[in-house]
Design a protein around this motif. Structure first.
Motif, PDB file in Angstrom:
ATOM      1  N   TYR A 177       6.508   8.647 -11.526  1.00  0.00           N
ATOM      2  CA  TYR A 177       5.881   8.541 -12.023  1.00  0.00           C
ATOM      3  C   TYR A 177       4.455   9.298 -11.036  1.00  0.00           C
ATOM      4  O   TYR A 177       4.747   8.517  -9.925  1.00  0.00           O
ATOM      5  CB  TYR A 177       5.172   6.683 -12.512  1.00  0.00           C
ATOM      6  N   SER A 178       3.505  10.171 -11.267  1.00  0.00           N
ATOM      7  CA  SER A 178       2.508  10.173 -10.592  1.00  0.00           C
ATOM      8  C   SER A 178       1.769   8.983 -10.283  1.00  0.00           C
ATOM      9  O   SER A 178       1.974   8.452 -10.707  1.00  0.00           O
ATOM     10  CB  SER A 178       1.573  11.773 -11.555  1.00  0.00           C
ATOM     11  N   ARG A 179       0.882   9.196  -9.322  1.00  0.00           N
ATOM     12  CA  ARG A 179      -0.011   8.506  -8.942  1.00  0.00           C
ATOM     13  C   ARG A 179      -1.041   7.739 -10.137  1.00  0.00           C
ATOM     14  O   ARG A 179      -1.445   6.402 -10.496  1.00  0.00           O
ATOM     15  CB  ARG A 179      -1.051   8.529  -8.078  1.00  0.00           C
ATOM     16  N   ASP A 180      -1.685   8.690 -11.082  1.00  0.00           N
ATOM     17  CA  ASP A 180      -2.933   8.087 -12.848  1.00  0.00           C
ATOM     18  C   ASP A 180      -1.759   7.406 -13.657  1.00  0.00           C
ATOM     19  O   ASP A 180      -2.395   6.319 -13.694  1.00  0.00           O
ATOM     20  CB  ASP A 180      -3.732   9.247 -13.013  1.00  0.00           C
ATOM     21  N   THR A 181      -0.815   6.870 -12.877  1.00  0.00           N
ATOM     22  CA  THR A 181       0.239   6.315 -14.280  1.00  0.00           C
ATOM     23  C   THR A 181      -0.107   5.195 -13.706  1.00  0.00           C
ATOM     24  O   THR A 181      -0.331   3.886 -14.516  1.00  0.00           O
ATOM     25  CB  THR A 181       1.363   6.574 -13.373  1.00  0.00           C
ATOM     26  N   LEU A 182      -0.264   4.277 -12.514  1.00  0.00           N
ATOM     27  CA  LEU A 182      -1.495   3.595 -12.237  1.00  0.00           C
ATOM     28  C   LEU A 182      -2.111   3.119 -12.946  1.00  0.00           C
ATOM     29  O   LEU A 182      -2.662   1.394 -13.882  1.00  0.00           O
ATOM     30  CB  LEU A 182      -1.225   3.216 -10.555  1.00  0.00           C
ATOM     31  N   ARG A 183      -2.977   3.503 -13.204  1.00  0.00           N
ATOM     32  CA  ARG A 183      -4.157   3.237 -14.763  1.00  0.00           C
ATOM     33  C   ARG A 183      -3.735   3.722 -15.853  1.00  0.00           C
ATOM     34  O   ARG A 183      -4.446   2.432 -17.055  1.00  0.00           O
ATOM     35  CB  ARG A 183      -5.260   4.950 -14.016  1.00  0.00           C
ATOM     36  N   ARG A 184      -2.705   4.075 -16.151  1.00  0.00           N
ATOM     37  CA  ARG A 184      -2.557   4.138 -17.511  1.00  0.00           C
ATOM     38  C   ARG A 184      -1.495   2.821 -17.805  1.00  0.00           C
ATOM     39  O   ARG A 184      -2.212   2.313 -18.582  1.00  0.00           O
ATOM     40  CB  ARG A 184      -1.366   5.293 -17.746  1.00  0.00           C
ATOM     41  N   GLN A 233       0.675  -1.393   0.188  1.00  0.00           N
ATOM     42  CA  GLN A 233       0.281  -0.150   0.206  1.00  0.00           C
ATOM     43  C   GLN A 233       0.405   1.473   0.563  1.00  0.00           C
ATOM     44  O   GLN A 233       2.310   1.221   0.878  1.00  0.00           O
ATOM     45  CB  GLN A 233      -0.962  -0.139   1.412  1.00  0.00           C
ATOM     46  N   ILE A 234       0.011   2.500  -0.552  1.00  0.00           N
ATOM     47  CA  ILE A 234       1.494   3.408  -0.763  1.00  0.00           C
ATOM     48  C   ILE A 234      -0.021   4.341  -0.617  1.00  0.00           C
ATOM     49  O   ILE A 234      -1.155   4.692  -0.606  1.00  0.00           O
ATOM     50  CB  ILE A 234       1.251   4.072  -2.132  1.00  0.00           C
ATOM     51  N   PRO A 235       0.744   5.188   1.058  1.00  0.00           N
ATOM     52  CA  PRO A 235      -0.409   5.741   1.860  1.00  0.00           C
ATOM     53  C   PRO A 235      -0.727   7.286   0.623  1.00  0.00           C
ATOM     54  O   PRO A 235       0.225   7.783   0.189  1.00  0.00           O
ATOM     55  CB  PRO A 235       1.074   6.183   2.676  1.00  0.00           C
ATOM     56  N   HIS A 285       2.401  11.355  -3.899  1.00  0.00           N
ATOM     57  CA  HIS A 285       1.981  11.229  -5.003  1.00  0.00           C
ATOM     58  C   HIS A 285       2.468  11.282  -5.938  1.00  0.00           C
ATOM     59  O   HIS A 285       1.888  10.713  -6.960  1.00  0.00           O
ATOM     60  CB  HIS A 285       1.097  13.300  -5.434  1.00  0.00           C
ATOM     61  N   GLU A 286       3.505  11.001  -5.951  1.00  0.00           N
ATOM     62  CA  GLU A 286       4.440  10.079  -6.908  1.00  0.00           C
ATOM     63  C   GLU A 286       4.757   8.635  -6.267  1.00  0.00           C
ATOM     64  O   GLU A 286       5.236   8.572  -5.099  1.00  0.00           O
ATOM     65  CB  GLU A 286       5.619  10.858  -6.810  1.00  0.00           C
ATOM     66  N   LEU A 287       5.379   7.725  -7.597  1.00  0.00           N
ATOM     67  CA  LEU A 287       6.184   6.540  -6.907  1.00  0.00           C
ATOM     68  C   LEU A 287       7.062   7.053  -8.207  1.00  0.00           C
ATOM     69  O   LEU A 287       7.611   7.494  -9.015  1.00  0.00           O
ATOM     70  CB  LEU A 287       4.768   5.717  -7.464  1.00  0.00           C
ATOM     71  N   THR A 288       7.701   5.636  -7.035  1.00  0.00           N
ATOM     72  CA  THR A 288       9.573   5.193  -7.574  1.00  0.00           C
ATOM     73  C   THR A 288       9.028   3.809  -8.728  1.00  0.00           C
ATOM     74  O   THR A 288       7.762   3.969  -8.668  1.00  0.00           O
ATOM     75  CB  THR A 288      10.009   4.878  -6.902  1.00  0.00           C
ATOM     76  N   VAL A 289      10.257   3.803  -9.468  1.00  0.00           N
ATOM     77  CA  VAL A 289       9.664   2.322 -10.449  1.00  0.00           C
ATOM     78  C   VAL A 289       9.065   1.202  -9.609  1.00  0.00           C
ATOM     79  O   VAL A 289       8.796   0.525 -10.327  1.00  0.00           O
ATOM     80  CB  VAL A 289      11.400   2.655 -11.067  1.00  0.00           C
TER      81      VAL A 289
END
Length: 175
Positions: free
Chosen positions: A48-55, A3-5, A9-13
């Protein structure tokens, strides 16, 4: 799944890989093909922005149904301001891809149904071979899967004068 808190708002690779199920190398590949984007930190690390998960989920779902990456990239590029695809976007794009997928299914079914014939032949030289002569395109002109290259008049003259017999070349992939 880690889980990411919400405050991040940004994720590492590595985080994006763990959450999306895509290998880090796949994420780098997606980025090189323009499917996802990142920013670089002062230390040159990707974020990466969190919305990259959806992409990434969108890309992987489209890949699973056989959509080429170039087609996926073009579809994502049509979204306003490069935003992340929504459920409505997926519905619209999947409808557009349906006819392409139906055609592929038809071709694969035909291949499956005739594959035994080709394996039984061994050399793919059946008069109506669906692998080397799909839809019997050349069947009206001549039989067999080999099409001889037409000789040019100049080549005939040259052989006649040289006295050498040269074997005519067959197209690649013929038996």
């Amino acid at each position: 799944m880690p889980q990411i808190p919400e405050k991040i708002h940004e994720l590492t690779v590595g985080q994006l890989s763990a959450r999306s199920g895509a290998a880090v190398s796949a994420l780098h590949f997606y980025e090189s093909k323009g499917l996802i984007g990142s920013r670089r930190t002062a230390g040159n690390q990707r974020r990466y922005s969190r919305d990259t998960l959806r992409r990434v989920a969108f890309v992987r779902a489209a890949q699973r149904v056989g959509i080429p990456l170039a087609t996926i990239r073009d579809a994502l590029a049509e979204l306003p301001e490069g935003r992340t695809p929504t459920r409505e976007d997926w519905a619209h794009l999947s409808e557009a891809w349906r006819s392409e997928l139906d055609e592929r299914i038809k071709q694969l079914s035909r291949l499956r149904d005739h594959l035994t014939d080709c394996i039984g032949c061994g050399c793919l030289s059946l008069e109506t071979c669906v692998l080397s002569n799909p839809d019997d395109v050349f069947g009206e002109e001549q039989s067999g899967s080999r099409l001889m290259v037409e000789r040019r008049p100049a080549a005939k003259q040259q052989r006649k004068h040289s006295g050498k017999h040269q074997r005519e070349r067959e197209p690649e992939g013929s038996c």
